[in-house]
Design an enzyme around this catalytic site. Sequence first.
Site, mmCIF file in Angstrom:
data_model
loop_
_atom_site.group_PDB
_atom_site.id
_atom_site.type_symbol
_atom_site.label_atom_id
_atom_site.label_comp_id
_atom_site.label_asym_id
_atom_site.label_seq_id
_atom_site.Cartn_x
_atom_site.Cartn_y
_atom_site.Cartn_z
ATOM 1 N N ASP A 20 70.693 64.681 1.368
ATOM 2 C CA ASP A 20 69.446 64.201 0.769
ATOM 3 C C ASP A 20 69.037 62.857 1.353
ATOM 4 O O ASP A 20 69.610 61.821 1.031
ATOM 5 C CB ASP A 20 69.616 64.083 -0.744
ATOM 6 C CG ASP A 20 68.298 63.902 -1.473
ATOM 7 O OD1 ASP A 20 67.262 63.726 -0.811
ATOM 8 O OD2 ASP A 20 68.300 63.949 -2.720
ATOM 9 N N ASP A 207 62.025 63.877 3.625
ATOM 10 C CA ASP A 207 63.021 64.071 2.575
ATOM 11 C C ASP A 207 63.706 65.420 2.719
ATOM 12 O O ASP A 207 63.128 66.459 2.409
ATOM 13 C CB ASP A 207 62.339 63.957 1.205
ATOM 14 C CG ASP A 207 63.292 64.210 0.053
ATOM 15 O OD1 ASP A 207 64.533 64.194 0.269
ATOM 16 O OD2 ASP A 207 62.805 64.430 -1.072
#
Length: 335
Positions: A20, A207
């Site tokens: 992440d 992201d």
Amino acid sequence: MYVAVVGVGSPATNYDLIVDTGSSNTWVGASKSYTPTSTSQQTSDSVSVTESGSTGFSGTEYTDQVTLASGLVVSGQSIGVASTAKGFKDVDGILGLGPVDLTVGTLSPDTSSAIPTVVDNLFSQGSIPGHECSVYFEPITDSSGIQQNGQITFGGTDSSKFTGEITYAPITTTSPASNYWGVDASFSYGSGSDSTTILSATAGIVDSGTTLLPLATDAFNSFQKATGGVKDSATGLLSITSQQFGNMKSLYVTISDTVFELTPNALIWPRSLNSIIGGTAGSIYLIVTDNGSNSGSGLDFILGQKFMERFYTVFDTANQRVGFATTPFTDATSN
């Protein structure tokens, strides 16, 4: 989602952690319980992180040895150990690769303290030559949705995973995108005289923890109109017919004066995985979604996993920039 197997402790317990770049706290305990060892040290802080929507965790902050790969070990890495976690199924937590400032405010009582990320500590401990990491994903082709098709390079780049030159963009100055791996970009559908502006130059983020490609509501509406997509009640995604797909154009993303082309194939959900999202076999769903706010919010797009499956991405902490390059899969027709 993309998951890395990360060892914590000595002897190490392996945890499946989401890769992440939109989060910076590394934590475990969502599914598999944390196992303290001789390298574990509980701190005086509790920790709480709210991810997008209703997902997040709360628990206790520890320091421990973290093993990312053979010969790539972080000593005294600060990690969260969850006592409660929401929205995490079949994974144990997160490997946080976002900017360190995102960790400020997640500890208590040390609310003003930042938590060095695994990349920060690898660099400061002399384990990697550069203060950066690079992420390489491939489009998913296995109908199970489970396959080894990614790589994280800590400390530099892997030239075997990209083609051409890397285009670098400075971190945007527009908040709140500036708190993340945020860049300025514009979007257009089609090229030449057939080009339609979808989103003028604005700020968004890169992201890996986001699956799709959310755009500001007004941009999404323009994309929907241009493609003729219809909202599908089962998946929540736009659906198009085979004929519409045959006539579909590319979406062009311009970053630092370089154009990155998302081909029609790159803009659709992998058809072999339709059942995973509640879709119908053979249907065609688009990966562009509505982020729920009109443009001008300071975070008007997210270049998520589906974008990163087509472009190699470099997260350069030392120079406060993000790099992009094409790969052998940029123009793949695997979907």
